[in-house]
Design a protein around this motif. Sequence first.
Motif, short mmCIF file in Angstrom:
data_model
loop_
_atom_site.label_atom_id
_atom_site.label_comp_id
_atom_site.label_asym_id
_atom_site.label_seq_id
_atom_site.Cartn_x
_atom_site.Cartn_y
_atom_site.Cartn_z
N GLN A 5 34.51 76.31 80.44
CA GLN A 5 34.20 75.71 79.15
C GLN A 5 33.29 76.64 78.37
O GLN A 5 32.32 77.18 78.91
N ARG A 6 33.62 76.83 77.12
CA ARG A 6 32.83 77.73 76.29
C ARG A 6 31.59 76.99 75.77
O ARG A 6 31.70 75.89 75.23
N ILE A 7 30.42 77.59 75.95
CA ILE A 7 29.16 77.02 75.49
C ILE A 7 28.58 77.96 74.44
O ILE A 7 28.26 79.11 74.73
N ASP A 8 28.52 77.49 73.21
CA ASP A 8 28.06 78.33 72.12
C ASP A 8 26.54 78.45 72.06
O ASP A 8 26.01 79.43 71.55
N SER A 9 25.82 77.44 72.54
CA SER A 9 24.35 77.49 72.47
C SER A 9 23.77 76.77 73.68
O SER A 9 24.39 75.87 74.25
N VAL A 10 22.53 77.15 74.05
CA VAL A 10 21.82 76.55 75.18
C VAL A 10 20.49 76.03 74.67
O VAL A 10 19.71 76.77 74.05
N GLU A 11 20.22 74.73 74.92
CA GLU A 11 18.97 74.12 74.50
C GLU A 11 18.15 73.75 75.75
O GLU A 11 18.67 73.14 76.68
N SER A 12 16.90 74.12 75.75
CA SER A 12 16.02 73.82 76.88
C SER A 12 15.25 72.53 76.59
O SER A 12 14.71 72.35 75.50
N SER A 13 15.17 71.62 77.58
CA SER A 13 14.42 70.37 77.42
C SER A 13 12.92 70.65 77.58
O SER A 13 12.50 71.36 78.50
N LYS A 14 12.11 70.08 76.70
CA LYS A 14 10.66 70.34 76.70
C LYS A 14 9.98 69.51 77.79
O LYS A 14 10.14 68.30 77.87
N THR A 15 9.22 70.19 78.66
CA THR A 15 8.48 69.50 79.73
C THR A 15 7.21 68.88 79.15
O THR A 15 6.44 69.58 78.46
N PRO A 16 6.99 67.58 79.38
CA PRO A 16 5.79 66.96 78.79
C PRO A 16 4.51 67.57 79.35
O PRO A 16 4.40 67.87 80.53
N GLU A 17 3.51 67.77 78.51
CA GLU A 17 2.22 68.31 78.90
C GLU A 17 1.36 67.21 79.54
O GLU A 17 1.52 66.01 79.23
N PRO A 18 0.43 67.58 80.44
CA PRO A 18 -0.46 66.56 81.05
C PRO A 18 -1.27 65.80 80.02
O PRO A 18 -1.60 64.62 80.19
N GLN A 19 -1.65 66.44 78.92
CA GLN A 19 -2.42 65.77 77.89
C GLN A 19 -1.67 64.59 77.29
O GLN A 19 -2.28 63.62 76.82
N ASP A 20 -0.30 64.69 77.26
CA ASP A 20 0.46 63.59 76.67
C ASP A 20 0.45 62.36 77.56
O ASP A 20 0.41 61.22 77.06
#
Length: 460
Positions: free
Chosen positions: A418-433
């Motif tokens: 399968q062709r993937i045109d873009s890759v998005e990384s999920s943001k890891t929540p910071e301890p402060q949050d």
Amino acid sequence: MEGLRPPENLILTGNVAEQWKFWKQKFTLYKHASGLSAKDPIVQCSTLLHIIGDDALQVYNTFTFATDEEKKDLNVLIQKFEEHFLPQKNVTFERHVFNTTFQRDGESFEQFLTELKNLAKTCDFGTLTDDLVKDRIVVELRDDAVRANLLAKKDLDLAKAAEICKASERSKAQMTQLNKSTRQSTSESEVYTVYHNRSNKANNDKPRQSRNYDRSNTQSNRPSSTRHQCSKCGYNHDRSGYCPAEGKSCNNCGKTNHFANMCQTKLNQSKGSKIQHDRRNQQKVHTVDEANSDTGTEGSGNSDFFIDVLESQQCKTADSEWNINLLVEDEKVNFKLDTGSQCNVISSSVLENMENVKLQRSKMHLITYSGHKLQPMGKCVLLCEHKNRYYDLSFQVVKGMKKPLLGLKACTALGLIQRIDSVESSKTPEPQDNYSDVFKGLGCLPETLPKKESIRRYKC
């Protein structure tokens, strides 16, 4: 000669040099036939400038003459046009054009010979002209059988070669005419046989009136008993007569002396192909065509397909390659997924275990990663099964290939990649949050601290 029509105006489009040579030849013939050569030189020059046309007259206005006498000299005038229309001859290039000339499809031998002779005039071959023209005929003739006949002749010269080639063309034309007349007479006899049988059946239904009839008339109208339906061509003809299938190759099995509609190999393969035919009817078959296949540019020449295969024996592990098993014509075949390949490739050894696989002619050139060209043995269409779905995949057949390849288009159609045109990384929540209350203000220790003696020490 009164009333002689002069040449048409000189055309200054296309190959101007050839146009001028041909026009000058026609003017020379007109000059002698009309008696113009006996007239005053100024009349000759004026006549040439009058019939040569407006475009060439504009060219004449650019000429410069040393004296007025040169303007009245026809030879000087023609020489001026020669210098203008005929560029300086490059013998090397003229010989290159001669040596790269070949007999094209649909071109008769007489046309090919005339073209070679005209090209040889500008090559300065001298006494070798006839021999070199003869050599080009032998090398670039389309008919291999006639070429073999020419090579077998001792002391072959241009006259003998031309005679043999012309005789071969005449005999082929005559054989074509004979075959047409034979097929026509055969078809007429078949129609007569059907008509004769129907008339006999109709006569049998009528009551017999008399046993006395003229046997000679009925026997003369009855088809000859020596005619039969030939098992080679399918037509009705005499057993000892000419058979249209004699010497012809079968389009089904490739053997000679029979047509495809009478091929016995087709009968033997019908049982084996019935299972495959049933499977194609029961399941929906998806056809996957290769991009720019043979018909893409094959009318104008051969197609080049790139195969991007690069292997390293030192770094080769179980996960270094993407492979998949497909059921191909009821045979399990392991393929390598090669997204850098523009076509599917399979080895001829794999096809040896498959029945009813017919190779077709392939005009492709396969280019490897290193730039080398491979000429396939042919191409074929195979029925492939993947996840209970069936696909018609086109393969280029190569001899001695280690592992079959599935190209980019086949991998995409089968859903293997399968062709993937873009890759998005999920943001890891910071301890402060998650613990915002801990990070508010300044940190302080409790007011009461444990006493020293109450602290226990542990040895590790």
